[in-house]
Enzyme design. Structure first.
Site, PDB file in Angstrom:
ATOM      1  N   MET A  30      45.930  29.384  28.523  1.00  0.00           N
ATOM      2  CA  MET A  30      46.462  29.210  27.175  1.00  0.00           C
ATOM      3  C   MET A  30      47.901  28.696  27.256  1.00  0.00           C
ATOM      4  SD  MET A  30      44.658  31.962  24.729  1.00  0.00           S
ATOM      5  CE  MET A  30      45.797  33.316  24.934  1.00  0.00           C
ATOM      6  N   GLY A  36      51.708  33.540  37.822  1.00  0.00           N
ATOM      7  CA  GLY A  36      50.301  33.953  37.887  1.00  0.00           C
ATOM      8  C   GLY A  36      49.382  32.753  37.724  1.00  0.00           C
ATOM      9  N   HIS A  37      49.639  31.962  36.667  1.00  0.00           N
ATOM     10  CA  HIS A  37      48.832  30.751  36.451  1.00  0.00           C
ATOM     11  C   HIS A  37      48.939  29.805  37.641  1.00  0.00           C
ATOM     12  CE1 HIS A  37      49.867  31.862  32.152  1.00  0.00           C
ATOM     13  NE2 HIS A  37      48.557  31.747  32.071  1.00  0.00           N
ATOM     14  N   GLY A 147      42.229  34.951  36.551  1.00  0.00           N
ATOM     15  CA  GLY A 147      43.097  35.985  37.102  1.00  0.00           C
ATOM     16  C   GLY A 147      42.529  37.381  36.912  1.00  0.00           C
TER      17      GLY A 147
END
Lengths: 291, 291
Positions: A30, A36-37, A147
């Site tokens: 998003m 993390g992404h 994730g």
């Protein structure tokens, strides 16, 4: 790096890549990307030859009182970060491109969507599985990376892929944390300095759960009680749930055999945060080693 | 002609065919093939290079009081017919192969499944869209052919493909009829000689509707009334519904503009039969020219 916003362009590019024998990796996001992404992109690169990232704040997975409108967005910054990671394609469609006419079709996963976050966000996972099914059909990826922070999302998507025979391999990526332990989330930007400090209580409570597990604790209620105690010690923290479930079926555990997911959701001020640890006895060591 | 019952074998064969540049055509069926099905195979052959037919009596699209157990099956005969048509691959899986674990995921199309047959067969279309989504993911066909006899099924599947971006073109094939006008159906085998004769009332009633349309009748209720009158003139016929709707949205029409679907369902004895005509003003001629 190709940046496009039309489904037909995605199809043409992916078709070309497939014809030249490339394995396609997809990272649905998003946007408002964090480490993390980016770790998902790196994992996708290791498992495929052409990595596509979708950036789409999907309205149908937000409840009427949730934060769709104020969800953070910064496409320009996201594109810079993805370029640096060596991402091949970014698909950032408008809501109209994804939902051009009245959407009558939904993909729904029963049962495992009723628990954990699903119990407090009715319709959320139906929105997630529907948009992910659309993205799978648009990209026809060989692999897709999600994730572990959204542990329930991973379980739900894996079940959807299994039940509907989607020809894609789902790869689960470990949680990435700030140096002080806070799980990375686009929503962390909502926290003021005081809340940011208080938010550490989530990872701290899971660290306590881990200690119990390492000491051989098998009783799920003992662990749940301990986690609740730690969370409630922080005045700014309001617990939504603390659960100890099987990581695949998401069924509540009373006794922990081989593996368990300890998942929590809390409000820190008005910001809802989630975190979890995945415990796998067979490794005889902590899986939760990032804090 | 390859005959297989394992999903993994389908994937391997289709992958090979796609690598050699072949366009894949799929004809999903429940077997007990008749000329209608064979016409779909011929159409698929005209639109693709490798034609696969699936034969699967899908339990989840039958209601608890419907005819799943007694639905006619004859795989040996089906294979002979398909071989003769030049079909390339037949996939005839067991129920266990298609539903190996508890199915939690369903694909549902709202609104247009509530009308016509959907109003009388709750859950039927959810079973259809779910199994068709599975077949699309197993075969990843370029085109798929469905018969116009199940007019609502075609509309529902087209909407599913559009909403979920399935990369497949849906081709609608005209109704094939017996020489006396009865629309071909695997369920015609249920009819005893007397019922077989009575069943002609379905096509006869639609022929009357067509006459009205050709004479310029635009009032849907006038047509519905006439069709009901004809159907009710047959003592063995119990009407379930007579509807005049838009062929894409399935919305009830009061006034017929450019196109209309006149769809009927009747019980002849205990056998439920459906039939329809598709009226398209723009051709200024009858579409329903097979009787």
């Amino acid at each position: 790096m190709i940046v496009i916003d039309k489904i037909s362009d995605v199809r043409n590019i992916i078709k070309e890549q497939k014809l030249s024998g490339k394995k396609i990796g997809l990272v649905p996001t998003m946007g408002y990307l964090h480490e993390g992404h980016l770790s998902l992109v790196r994992i996708a690169k290791n498992h495929s030859d052409f990595v596509a990232v979708s950036i789409f704040v999907n309205p149908i997975q937000f409840g009427p009182n949730e934060d769709f409108d104020r969800y953070p967005r910064d496409l320009e910054r996201d594109l810079k970060l993805l370029e640096k990671e060596g991402c091949d394609l970014v698909f950032a469609p408008s809501v109209e491109e994804m939902y051009p006419s009245e959407l009558l079709t939904t993909v729904n996963v029963d049962k495992i969507t009723d628990k954990l976050c699903g119990a407090f966000r009715p319709g959320h996972f139906k929105g997630v599985t529907t948009v992910v099914a659309k993205l799978f059909n648009i990209f026809t990826p060989d692999i897709a990376v999600f994730g572990q922070k959204d542990a329930q999302q991973v379980a739900v998507i894996k079940k959807m892929v299994e039940d509907l025979n989607f020809p894609v391999e789902i790869i689960k990526a470990p949680i990435v944390r700030e140096v002080d332990g806070l799980a990375m989330s686009s929503r962390n930007v909502y926290l003021n300095p005081e809340e940011r400090k208080a938010a550490l209580i989530l990872s701290k409570s899971l660290k306590e759960a881990e200690k119990l597990l390492l000491n051989g604790e098998k009783n799920a209620n003992t662990i749940i009680k301990k986690v609740n105690e730690v969370l409630n010690s922080e005045p700014l923290c309001k617990v939504q749930y603390v659960s100890c479930v099987h990581p695949d079926t998401l069924e509540d555990l009373t006794y922990i055999k081989d593996k368990a997911l300890i998942a929590i959701a809390c409000f820190i001020g008005t910001t809802r945060l989630i975190d979890n640890i995945l415990w796998e006895e067979k490794y005889n060591a902590k899986v939760y080693d990032e804090i």
